[in-house]
Structures are given as structure tokens and as C-alpha cells.
Design a protein around this motif. Structure first.
Motif, PDB file in Angstrom:
ATOM      1  N   PRO A   1       0.830  -1.205   0.000  1.00  0.00           N
ATOM      2  CA  PRO A   1       0.000   0.000   0.000  1.00  0.00           C
ATOM      3  C   PRO A   1       0.866   1.258   0.000  1.00  0.00           C
ATOM      4  N   PRO A   2       0.344   2.361  -0.546  1.00  0.00           N
ATOM      5  CA  PRO A   2       1.158   3.591  -0.630  1.00  0.00           C
ATOM      6  C   PRO A   2       1.753   4.038   0.698  1.00  0.00           C
ATOM      7  N   ALA A   3       0.963   3.982   1.778  1.00  0.00           N
ATOM      8  CA  ALA A   3       1.472   4.441   3.076  1.00  0.00           C
ATOM      9  C   ALA A   3       2.639   3.579   3.546  1.00  0.00           C
ATOM     10  N   MET A   4       2.512   2.258   3.361  1.00  0.00           N
ATOM     11  CA  MET A   4       3.595   1.362   3.757  1.00  0.00           C
ATOM     12  C   MET A   4       4.839   1.610   2.912  1.00  0.00           C
ATOM     13  N   THR A   5       4.645   1.732   1.602  1.00  0.00           N
ATOM     14  CA  THR A   5       5.784   1.965   0.712  1.00  0.00           C
ATOM     15  C   THR A   5       6.502   3.255   1.076  1.00  0.00           C
ATOM     16  N   LYS A   6       5.732   4.292   1.375  1.00  0.00           N
ATOM     17  CA  LYS A   6       6.329   5.576   1.771  1.00  0.00           C
ATOM     18  C   LYS A   6       7.155   5.423   3.038  1.00  0.00           C
ATOM     19  N   ALA A   7       6.628   4.666   4.017  1.00  0.00           N
ATOM     20  CA  ALA A   7       7.351   4.459   5.274  1.00  0.00           C
ATOM     21  C   ALA A   7       8.633   3.671   5.046  1.00  0.00           C
ATOM     22  N   VAL A   8       8.572   2.642   4.202  1.00  0.00           N
ATOM     23  CA  VAL A   8       9.767   1.843   3.914  1.00  0.00           C
ATOM     24  C   VAL A   8      10.826   2.699   3.238  1.00  0.00           C
ATOM     25  N   LEU A   9      10.428   3.458   2.234  1.00  0.00           N
ATOM     26  CA  LEU A   9      11.394   4.281   1.505  1.00  0.00           C
ATOM     27  C   LEU A   9      12.043   5.314   2.417  1.00  0.00           C
ATOM     28  N   ALA A  10      11.254   5.859   3.356  1.00  0.00           N
ATOM     29  CA  ALA A  10      11.821   6.814   4.320  1.00  0.00           C
ATOM     30  C   ALA A  10      12.847   6.119   5.208  1.00  0.00           C
ATOM     31  N   GLY A  11      12.527   4.910   5.663  1.00  0.00           N
ATOM     32  CA  GLY A  11      13.469   4.162   6.488  1.00  0.00           C
ATOM     33  C   GLY A  11      14.751   3.825   5.739  1.00  0.00           C
ATOM     34  N   LEU A  12      14.618   3.472   4.463  1.00  0.00           N
ATOM     35  CA  LEU A  12      15.804   3.152   3.657  1.00  0.00           C
ATOM     36  C   LEU A  12      16.685   4.384   3.459  1.00  0.00           C
ATOM     37  N   ARG A  13      16.036   5.540   3.276  1.00  0.00           N
ATOM     38  CA  ARG A  13      16.822   6.779   3.138  1.00  0.00           C
ATOM     39  C   ARG A  13      17.577   7.078   4.430  1.00  0.00           C
ATOM     40  N   ASP A  14      16.909   6.890   5.577  1.00  0.00           N
ATOM     41  CA  ASP A  14      17.575   7.141   6.861  1.00  0.00           C
ATOM     42  C   ASP A  14      18.773   6.208   7.052  1.00  0.00           C
ATOM     43  N   LEU A  15      18.666   5.000   6.515  1.00  0.00           N
ATOM     44  CA  LEU A  15      19.772   4.042   6.622  1.00  0.00           C
ATOM     45  C   LEU A  15      20.821   4.248   5.537  1.00  0.00           C
ATOM     46  N   ARG A  16      20.549   5.183   4.640  1.00  0.00           N
ATOM     47  CA  ARG A  16      21.459   5.515   3.538  1.00  0.00           C
ATOM     48  C   ARG A  16      21.700   4.325   2.607  1.00  0.00           C
ATOM     49  N   VAL A  17      20.636   3.579   2.347  1.00  0.00           N
ATOM     50  CA  VAL A  17      20.715   2.533   1.327  1.00  0.00           C
ATOM     51  C   VAL A  17      20.814   3.239  -0.030  1.00  0.00           C
ATOM     52  N   PRO A  18      21.823   2.943  -0.855  1.00  0.00           N
ATOM     53  CA  PRO A  18      21.981   3.631  -2.141  1.00  0.00           C
ATOM     54  C   PRO A  18      20.713   3.546  -2.991  1.00  0.00           C
ATOM     55  N   ALA A  19      20.358   4.656  -3.607  1.00  0.00           N
ATOM     56  CA  ALA A  19      19.114   4.728  -4.387  1.00  0.00           C
ATOM     57  C   ALA A  19      19.092   3.698  -5.508  1.00  0.00           C
ATOM     58  N   ARG A  20      20.253   3.382  -6.076  1.00  0.00           N
ATOM     59  CA  ARG A  20      20.285   2.428  -7.182  1.00  0.00           C
ATOM     60  C   ARG A  20      19.931   1.012  -6.730  1.00  0.00           C
ATOM     61  N   GLN A  21      19.945   0.769  -5.407  1.00  0.00           N
ATOM     62  CA  GLN A  21      19.610  -0.560  -4.878  1.00  0.00           C
ATOM     63  C   GLN A  21      18.156  -0.651  -4.425  1.00  0.00           C
ATOM     64  N   VAL A  22      17.397   0.438  -4.528  1.00  0.00           N
ATOM     65  CA  VAL A  22      16.012   0.470  -4.062  1.00  0.00           C
ATOM     66  C   VAL A  22      15.073   0.432  -5.260  1.00  0.00           C
ATOM     67  N   HIS A  23      14.129  -0.503  -5.245  1.00  0.00           N
ATOM     68  CA  HIS A  23      13.220  -0.706  -6.374  1.00  0.00           C
ATOM     69  C   HIS A  23      11.794  -0.759  -5.856  1.00  0.00           C
ATOM     70  N   ALA A  24      10.976   0.181  -6.283  1.00  0.00           N
ATOM     71  CA  ALA A  24       9.570   0.219  -5.893  1.00  0.00           C
ATOM     72  C   ALA A  24       8.767   0.666  -7.099  1.00  0.00           C
ATOM     73  N   GLU A  25       7.582   0.117  -7.250  1.00  0.00           N
ATOM     74  CA  GLU A  25       6.763   0.462  -8.402  1.00  0.00           C
ATOM     75  C   GLU A  25       5.300   0.450  -7.991  1.00  0.00           C
ATOM     76  N   LYS A  26       4.580   1.471  -8.464  1.00  0.00           N
ATOM     77  CA  LYS A  26       3.140   1.535  -8.221  1.00  0.00           C
ATOM     78  C   LYS A  26       2.432   0.830  -9.368  1.00  0.00           C
ATOM     79  N   PHE A  27       1.647  -0.188  -9.039  1.00  0.00           N
ATOM     80  CA  PHE A  27       0.956  -0.966 -10.054  1.00  0.00           C
ATOM     81  C   PHE A  27      -0.429  -0.359 -10.253  1.00  0.00           C
ATOM     82  N   GLY A  28      -0.578   0.465 -11.294  1.00  0.00           N
ATOM     83  CA  GLY A  28      -1.853   1.106 -11.549  1.00  0.00           C
ATOM     84  C   GLY A  28      -1.901   1.653 -12.958  1.00  0.00           C
ATOM     85  N   LEU A  29      -3.093   2.156 -13.323  1.00  0.00           N
ATOM     86  CA  LEU A  29      -3.284   2.666 -14.674  1.00  0.00           C
ATOM     87  C   LEU A  29      -3.229   4.177 -14.738  1.00  0.00           C
ATOM     88  N   ALA A  30      -3.365   4.872 -13.656  1.00  0.00           N
ATOM     89  CA  ALA A  30      -3.369   6.341 -13.686  1.00  0.00           C
ATOM     90  C   ALA A  30      -2.955   6.886 -12.336  1.00  0.00           C
TER      91      ALA A  30
END
Length: 445
Positions: free
Chosen positions: A416-445
């Protein structure tokens, strides 16, 4: 299908970066060509009309770029992802809106200045000129589409209604093409200008027709998709198995999604994007969906043996983008479906974090547990409501405690968007390189 490669990419240029560079190069080269054509074509009847022509040429270029962004070209889609291409399409669309409005306003102002009359009278006079009238109609359609695409109104419309109205954009593009064709200074200022504009328009329309019409029709005629089985996974989750001919030649990868229609069950315009919940091995396809809307809720009633119309596969949420030997797969709710498919292809050290309200809500949990065990990986089922226990489940501290070497892994996130946002924020705080992070929204618009 051909066996998908899971070789960790060690080169300096990632597929997504190569695709972005290709897009930027295409945009910049064509912008430079348009600038040269503008300068070489000479000035207009006055300074205001000269500036109006400048904006008109760039509006045409933006329209053509819009076509390429929604053409669903496989090479771009598998590297950038439909979600990011859609975001770019949205921003280019609003840029196009203001460019068209500026062009139209300056044209009216320029002729009003030339004829020493009011802008209102000039507007009425120009509406009697066929070339100008076509441009006005195209601008009106673009303004209407921009209005319904604004977030407050967009949220009030059903997707099918919004999408049907949005298709009027193609009418605007056709009107714009004829408008530009009749503006002889644009097409015939030189032999190169004529060849350039014809080539660009044909390329853009050809890409659109190929990606959105010809390819889906050909694939469905070739593969003849049919529903092989409908299996309830729980009270509100169902899996649909789809078979067909020559599925080993379907260029699908684990982690991708398709747009599914079941013509004998729903109206043809009702479609949903569902991820493949099992790796496409050439024998069949499987989608697993939760009943959250009228279309997905009715999937358990799809007749076995009925036809299925499948668009795709789409998406960049695949092992094509792996950069590290270890991988962390994070899923929330029904977002487990592409993760479960990716587990079949996963290599190296695998860790899965599966976020659910309770284990009873964990879709496909037994399959996920079995696949993780086969690969000698680790599975953490994070059950409970957010906020229970006081520690955010995807804060930097929680993620590091569960996966201490997280910065050395590729991280795939789907939920879900809220969970994905929280995960991405946590990864940024841990300084996981952006090239190693993969997330995609599955939708039509």
C-alpha cells in the motif's frame, strides 16, 4: 518463455539510467532541431506573432513526446516502469497546457495588434479561418482534459469515466496535426522541415498504434488466452489461472503485471492491473487479487474456459535491475503477489519481510514460506496494526534490526502507498543507495 537471467549487474550503467539518458537525448536533440527550424524560418508578421510561433512549435513537440510516454514501448517500460512514465506524462501534460494557452493568447494578441482591433473581435475573426479553428478546438480539448486530470476532480471520477474522457486527447492530437499541416510556414519553410515534421509525427503515431493497439491484438490472437481455473485463496482473495498457446514465447518476467479483461464476464472497458503471482514458466499465468472493487470482487465468478484479454506484461519491478548478490523483498498485504513470483527466480541470499494485520490475512503465506525455505532464506511475518508495540515496523531501527546488512542488498518494495512511503523513508535514513532500491506503483493512472 525464455529463462530470465538473474545475473547481478556489475556495470556502471543501470538499465533505468540507460533508458533515462535515451529519453533525455531524444528530447534535447529534437528541442535543438525545433530551435534551428524556428530561427531559420524567419520572423512572423510582428514580434508578438513571432513569439507565438515559438510556443506553437514547442507545443507540437510536447504533444509528440506525450504520445511516446503513453505508447507502452516495451524497451522503456521494462527499464523505467509504467508508473514513472505516467508521472512524466502528467507533468508534460500540464506543461503542454500552459504552452498551448500561451501560444493561443499570443496569436490573438498578435493579430489584434496587427489589425488595431480588440482581442475579442480578433478571436471571432480567427474562428472563421479553418486552420485557426482547428487549433482552437484542439486547445479547448486539452484544457478540458487538464481540468478533469486535476487531483480534486480526478478523485471524484471513476477510472473508466476519467479514462474515456482522457481518450479525447487523441482527438486533440489529430486536430493539432491538421492545424500544423495547414500552417505552411511550419511544414514548408524548408525541405528538411517538411521531412522532419512528417517523420516525427509518423514515428510518434506509429509507436502509439504499435504499443497500444497492434501488439495487444496480435498477442491475444497468437496466444488465445483462456481461464483454466479459479481458486479461492481466502474469503476475499482469489487466484485465476490463465493458459494459452505458445506461452513460452510471451516475454514476461516475475514481478511484472498485466492488464486483464474477461470479456464474457465484465464489460470490455472494465480492466484491472494485476501482478503475476507466479513466475511465468511457459505453461500458464496466474493472478491473485483481493476483492477491493467491483471487477476484482467478481473474479471468483469468472467461468472456467472463458476467454481472457491480456495486455502486457508491463513493469520494471524485476530482477533486471539487480545490482547486489543479496536481496531483501518487502511486501504488504496483496503486494506479496509480485514478490512471491520473484522468489521463484531469486538467487543469492534472500530475506522477505511480509507485513500483514494478522497471519490469517497473509495471502499465499505457505507458498512464500516454502520458496524461502528452498532458497535457504529468511522470512519475517510482521503482523499487527501500525502503532502497536510503539516501534514503527519500517523505521530505520526496525529495518536494521531485522536485516543488519540491508545497505549491502537490493531492496524491492511492494505494498500500500502508506507502507511503501514508510519503507522508503526508512531506507533513506539508513542511507541505502538509491540504485539498490526498487519500488513500483501498479496502476493505470
Amino acid at each position: 518463455m525464455a529463462t530470465a537471467s538473474n545475473t547481478v549487474r556489475r556495470g556502471t550503467v543501470l538499465p533505468v539510467d540507460a533508458a533515462r539518458w535515451a529519453m533525455w537525448t531524444f528530447a534535447v536533440v529534437n528541442a535543438v532541431i525545433v530551435e534551428v527550424l524556428f530561427l531559420s524560418a524567419g520572423s512572423g508578421k510582428n514580434g508578438v506573432l513571432t513569439v507565438a510561433k515559438f510556443f506553437g512549435l514547442h507545443a507540437a513537440l510536447l504533444m509528440l513526446f506525450q504520445l511516446l510516454l503513453v505508447a507502452r514501448l516495451p524497451w522503456l517500460d521494462r527499464r523505467i516502469g509504467m508508473d514513472r512514465l505516467t508521472v512524466w506524462h502528467r507533468w508534460v501534460g500540464f506543461t503542454l497546457l500552459w504552452t498551448v494557452l500561451t501560444h493561443a493568447t499570443l496569436v490573438v494578441l498578435g493579430y489584434a495588434t496587427l489589425d488595431d482591433t480588440s482581442m475579442g473581435k480578433t478571436f471571432v475573426a480567427l474562428s472563421g479561418v479553418p486552420a485557426s479553428l482547428l487549433g482552437m478546438l484542439a486547445a479547448a480539448v486539452i484544457v478540458a482534459i487538464a481540468a478533469i486530470s486535476a487531483r480534486p476532480l480526478r478523485r471524484r471520477l471513476r477510472y473508466e469515466v476519467w479514462h474515456g474522457l482522457h481518450l479525447l486527447l487523441y482527438v486533440a492530437l489529430g486536430l493539432s496535426f491538421v492545424h500544423q499541416l495547414q500552417e505552411t510556414t511550419t511544414f514548408t519553410s524548408s525541405a528538411f522541415a517538411t521531412a522532419y515534421w512528417w517523420t516525427l509525427w509518423l514515428f510518434a503515431f506509429g509507436a502509439l498504434l504499435t504499443g497500444r493497439v497492434a501488439m495487444p491484438l496480435w498477442r491475444n490472437a497468437y496466444h488465445r488466452f483462456r481461464v483454466a481455473a479459479v481458486v479461492p485463496e481466502s474469503d476475499n482473495v482469489v487466484s485465476v489461472y490463465v493458459t494459452g498457446r505458445h506461452l513460452d514465447k510471451l516475454p514476461a518476467r516475475a514481478g511484472q503485471f498485466c492488464i486483464w479483461r474477461f470479456p464474457g464476464h465484465n464489460h470490455w472497458w472494465l480492466a484491472n492491473p494485476f501482478s503475476l503471482s507466479a513466475a511465468p514458466g511457459g505453461q500458464g499465468l496466474r493472478l491473485t487479487a483481493k476483492a477491493v472493487g467491483s471487477t476484482s470482487a467478481g473474479l471468483r465468478n469468472v467461468p472456467v474456459g472463458s476467454r481472457a484479454f491480456v495486455e502486457g506484461p508491463y513493469g520494471a519491478f524485476t530482477s533486471l535491475h539487480r545490482t547486489r548478490p543479496g536481496v531483501l523483498l518487502i511486501a504488504g498485504g496483496v503486494g506479496i503477489t509480485p514478490v512471491r513470483a520473484m522468489l521463484e527466480e531469486a538467487t543469492g541470499d534472500v530475506v522477505v519481510l511480509y507485513r500483514v494485520r494478522s497471519e490469517a490475512d497473509a495471502v499465499l503465506l505457505n507458498e512464500v514460506r516454502h520458496l524461502v525455505t528452498q532458497r535457504g532464506g529468511r522470512l519475517h511475518v510482521l503482523a499487527g496494526r501500525t502503532g502497536e508495540g510503539g516501534t514503527p515496523p519500517f523505521g530505520a531501527g526496525s529495518l536494521h534490526r531485522l536485516v543488519s546488512d540491508i545497505t549491502e542488498r537490493d531492496v524491492y518494495v511492494c505494498g500500500p502507498p502508506a507502507m511503501t512511503k514508510a519503507v522508503l523513508a526508512g531506507l533513506r535514513d539508513l542511507r541505502v543507495p538509491a540504485r539498490q532500491v526498487h519500488a513500483e506503483k501498479f496502476g493505470l493512472a
